[in-house]
Design a protein around this motif. Structure first.
Motif, PDB file in Angstrom:
ATOM      1  N   ASP A 189      34.462  43.836  43.579  1.00  0.00           N
ATOM      2  CA  ASP A 189      34.939  45.209  43.393  1.00  0.00           C
ATOM      3  C   ASP A 189      35.605  45.264  42.022  1.00  0.00           C
ATOM      4  O   ASP A 189      36.691  44.699  41.845  1.00  0.00           O
ATOM      5  N   PRO A 190      34.996  45.919  41.030  1.00  0.00           N
ATOM      6  CA  PRO A 190      35.546  45.899  39.669  1.00  0.00           C
ATOM      7  C   PRO A 190      36.849  46.663  39.521  1.00  0.00           C
ATOM      8  O   PRO A 190      37.535  46.529  38.516  1.00  0.00           O
ATOM      9  N   GLU A 191      37.188  47.452  40.519  1.00  0.00           N
ATOM     10  CA  GLU A 191      38.428  48.230  40.454  1.00  0.00           C
ATOM     11  C   GLU A 191      39.627  47.449  40.981  1.00  0.00           C
ATOM     12  O   GLU A 191      40.746  47.950  40.943  1.00  0.00           O
ATOM     13  N   LYS A 192      39.395  46.253  41.462  1.00  0.00           N
ATOM     14  CA  LYS A 192      40.487  45.493  42.069  1.00  0.00           C
ATOM     15  C   LYS A 192      40.618  44.105  41.447  1.00  0.00           C
ATOM     16  O   LYS A 192      40.724  43.102  42.139  1.00  0.00           O
ATOM     17  N   LEU A 193      40.607  44.057  40.100  1.00  0.00           N
ATOM     18  CA  LEU A 193      40.808  42.788  39.419  1.00  0.00           C
ATOM     19  C   LEU A 193      42.257  42.339  39.586  1.00  0.00           C
ATOM     20  O   LEU A 193      43.192  43.153  39.614  1.00  0.00           O
ATOM     21  N   CYS A 194      42.455  41.041  39.697  1.00  0.00           N
ATOM     22  CA  CYS A 194      43.797  40.476  39.792  1.00  0.00           C
ATOM     23  C   CYS A 194      43.782  39.107  39.101  1.00  0.00           C
ATOM     24  O   CYS A 194      42.731  38.640  38.652  1.00  0.00           O
ATOM     25  N   VAL A 195      44.940  38.488  39.002  1.00  0.00           N
ATOM     26  CA  VAL A 195      45.048  37.157  38.414  1.00  0.00           C
ATOM     27  C   VAL A 195      45.372  36.163  39.519  1.00  0.00           C
ATOM     28  O   VAL A 195      46.293  36.382  40.320  1.00  0.00           O
ATOM     29  N   ARG A 196      44.601  35.098  39.571  1.00  0.00           N
ATOM     30  CA  ARG A 196      44.853  34.022  40.531  1.00  0.00           C
ATOM     31  C   ARG A 196      45.251  32.771  39.764  1.00  0.00           C
ATOM     32  O   ARG A 196      44.551  32.326  38.862  1.00  0.00           O
ATOM     33  N   ALA A 197      46.401  32.212  40.109  1.00  0.00           N
ATOM     34  CA  ALA A 197      46.917  31.036  39.396  1.00  0.00           C
ATOM     35  C   ALA A 197      47.301  29.951  40.392  1.00  0.00           C
ATOM     36  O   ALA A 197      47.841  30.230  41.464  1.00  0.00           O
ATOM     37  N   THR A 212      54.629  40.191  33.839  1.00  0.00           N
ATOM     38  CA  THR A 212      53.776  40.653  32.750  1.00  0.00           C
ATOM     39  C   THR A 212      52.589  39.705  32.645  1.00  0.00           C
ATOM     40  O   THR A 212      52.752  38.494  32.781  1.00  0.00           O
ATOM     41  N   VAL A 213      51.417  40.256  32.416  1.00  0.00           N
ATOM     42  CA  VAL A 213      50.201  39.435  32.301  1.00  0.00           C
ATOM     43  C   VAL A 213      49.605  39.633  30.913  1.00  0.00           C
ATOM     44  O   VAL A 213      49.356  40.771  30.489  1.00  0.00           O
ATOM     45  N   GLU A 214      49.401  38.524  30.218  1.00  0.00           N
ATOM     46  CA  GLU A 214      48.770  38.566  28.896  1.00  0.00           C
ATOM     47  C   GLU A 214      47.316  38.144  29.032  1.00  0.00           C
ATOM     48  O   GLU A 214      47.014  37.069  29.568  1.00  0.00           O
ATOM     49  N   VAL A 215      46.405  38.995  28.553  1.00  0.00           N
ATOM     50  CA  VAL A 215      44.968  38.703  28.587  1.00  0.00           C
ATOM     51  C   VAL A 215      44.394  38.980  27.199  1.00  0.00           C
ATOM     52  O   VAL A 215      44.402  40.128  26.735  1.00  0.00           O
ATOM     53  N   ASN A 216      43.956  37.923  26.549  1.00  0.00           N
ATOM     54  CA  ASN A 216      43.317  38.062  25.236  1.00  0.00           C
ATOM     55  C   ASN A 216      44.182  38.837  24.240  1.00  0.00           C
ATOM     56  O   ASN A 216      43.692  39.658  23.463  1.00  0.00           O
ATOM     57  N   PHE A 253      36.093  45.069  33.533  1.00  0.00           N
ATOM     58  CA  PHE A 253      35.286  44.100  34.266  1.00  0.00           C
ATOM     59  C   PHE A 253      34.815  42.960  33.366  1.00  0.00           C
ATOM     60  O   PHE A 253      34.631  41.833  33.826  1.00  0.00           O
ATOM     61  N   GLY A 254      34.643  43.241  32.067  1.00  0.00           N
ATOM     62  CA  GLY A 254      34.165  42.218  31.138  1.00  0.00           C
ATOM     63  C   GLY A 254      35.100  41.036  30.995  1.00  0.00           C
ATOM     64  O   GLY A 254      34.693  39.980  30.492  1.00  0.00           O
ATOM     65  N   TYR A 255      36.352  41.199  31.417  1.00  0.00           N
ATOM     66  CA  TYR A 255      37.322  40.105  31.319  1.00  0.00           C
ATOM     67  C   TYR A 255      37.348  39.226  32.566  1.00  0.00           C
ATOM     68  O   TYR A 255      38.157  38.295  32.651  1.00  0.00           O
ATOM     69  N   LEU A 256      36.495  39.517  33.525  1.00  0.00           N
ATOM     70  CA  LEU A 256      36.440  38.703  34.738  1.00  0.00           C
ATOM     71  C   LEU A 256      36.189  37.245  34.360  1.00  0.00           C
ATOM     72  O   LEU A 256      35.262  36.933  33.616  1.00  0.00           O
TER      73      LEU A 256
END
Length: 327
Positions: A189-197, A212-216, A253-256
Motif C-alpha cells: 500500500d503506497p499510502e502507508k509507508l513507514c520506517v522499520r528499524a 524525526t525521520v531523515e530520508v535522503n 513510493f520511489g523511496y521504498l
C-alpha cells in the motif's frame, strides 16, 4: 779534533733537553680556571583551556532503518512445482485485488479441466432424466474429479490478494522452474509507508514517541507505533523492531527500501552551562575538572546533567566564563 768538538756540542744539547723535561710541563699551556655551570630560565607553563559558556544542549537517540510499507502482501504459487508461463506485472504497477499476477505452463490441466466440465454436465443430464442412484453416484464421481482438476489449475495461477502497488518482481523467464511459496511478486500500500528499524536497546523507544525521520537529506515528522515490547507481547521471540509512521508529509513510493534515520530527543536543556565531555575526570565516585584560577591549576568537583556525543551539561561546580583546562 773536529770529532771531539761535535761530541761536546751533542752532549750539551742532550743535557739541556733532559733538564727541561725534568723541570715540568714546560711546553704545555697553563690550565684554564673552571667556570660555573650555566643556568636555564624555566618558561612559564602554557595551558590550553575552554571557556565555560551557556548554550542549548540535547540528548538524542538515533537509529537507522528502512522504508517499508505498513501493509504489504507476498504473492506465490501454493500447489506444486512447475514451469513458469509468464509474470504479468512490473515494479511500480498498480494492481487490483483478484487480478492475475502470474501463471504456470499447465495446458494439459486446462484441457482436462474443460473436458471434465463436459463430463459433469453429461452426468447431470443423465441423473436428471433417470433419478437413479447409479447416475447420482456417477455425477458425484465426475464432480469430484472436476474439483481435483480445478484445484490443480488454480494452483498454477497467482492472483493479487490486495489492491496496491507492485514493489518487487522476481527475475524469472518463461520456462523457469518455480516452487511453491517462492515469492514471485510483492504488493504494498503506497499510502502507508513507514520506517522499520532493528534496535539493540529495546527501551530506547516507546509507542507514541514523537520522532524525526531523515530520508535522503529531507526531514519528516513521525511517531512510533510499534516497539519490541509489543512484538514480544504478541509472541515474537526476537522482539527487536521499531516501526515509525509519518504524521505529515511522507516520502514517495520511489523511496521504498531507502534508509531512514530515526531521531528521538530524549532530553533538552536551554541556556545551560556546557563543556566538552573529554575534559571531565573521574576518581571513584568523584567527578571533577581542572580549572585555571588566579593563574593556578586547581581541581573543581562538578555535577553533570544531560550529554550528547561531545558535550555535557554542568549543573554545579563551575561558573560561566571560567577556564577549564583542556591540556
Amino acid at each position: 779534533m773536529r770529532n771531539n768538538l761535535m761530541k761536546i756540542i751533542t752532549a750539551a744539547v742532550l743535557a739541556g733537553t733532559i733538564s727541561a723535561l725534568a723541570s715540568g710541563c714546560y711546553f704545555f699551556p697553563d690550565e684554564e680556571p673552571l667556570l660555573d655551570p650555566p643556568t636555564l630560565d624555566v618558561a612559564d607553563v602554557v595551558y590550553y583551556t575552554y571557556t565555560v559558556a551557556r548554550k542549548d544542549i540535547m540528548s538524542q537517540t538515533i537509529q537507522s532503518g528502512y522504508l517499508v510499507s505498513g501493509v504489504q502482501s507476498d504473492c506465490f504459487f501454493t500447489k506444486y512445482t512447475g514451469q513458469l508461463k509468464n509474470i504479468y506485472v512490473n515494479p511500480g504497477d498498480f494492481v487490483e485485488e483478484g487480478q492475475l499476477i502470474a501463471e504456470m505452463n499447465n495446458g494439459a490441466i486446462e484441457h482436462l479441466l474443460r473436458t471434465q466440465e463436459l463430463k459433469v454436465e453429461l452426468a447431470q443430464l443423465n441423473y436428471n432424466n433417470t433419478g437413479s442412484a447409479a447416475d447420482k453416484l456417477q455425477l458425484e464421481i465426475e464432480q469430484s474429479t472436476l474439483q481435483q482438476y480445478q484445484d490443480e489449475y488454480d494452483g498454477g495461477h497467482v492472483y493479487a490478494n490486495m489492491s496496491g502497488q507492485v514493489s518487487f518482481v522476481k527475475t524469472l523467464n518463461p520456462g523457469d522452474t518455480v516452487d511453491p511459496y517462492d515469492v514471485i511478486v510483492t504488493i504494498v500500500d503506497p499510502e502507508k509507508l513507514c520506517v522499520r528499524a532493528t534496535v539493540e536497546n529495546a527501551g530506547d523507544f516507546s509507542v507514541d514517541d514523537v520522532v524525526t525521520v531523515e530520508v535522503n537529506g529531507d526531514y519528516y515528522d513521525g511517531i512510533v507505533v510499534r516497539t519490541p515490547k509489543e512484538e514480544i507481547a504478541e509472541g515474537d521471540s526476537e522482539g527487536n523492531k521499531v516501526y515509525v509512521e509519518f504524521t505529515g508529509d511522507a516520502p514517495g513510493f520511489g523511496y521504498l527500501g531507502s534508509i531512514g534515520n530515526i531521531t528521538k530527543i530524549k532530553a533538552k536543556s536551554e541556556n545551560t552551562l556546557v563543556i566538552p565531555k573529554h575534559v571531565i575526570k573521574t576518581d571513584g565516585d568523584r567527578t571533577y575538572v581542572q580549572v585555571l584560577r588566579n593563574d593556578e591549576k586547581v581541581e573543581a568537583d562538578i555535577e553533570t546533567g544531560i550529554s550528547n556525543a561531545v558535550e555535557i551539561e554542568i549543573l554545579s561546580g563551575l561558573s560561566e566564563g571560567e577556564e577549564v583546562i583542556v591540556k
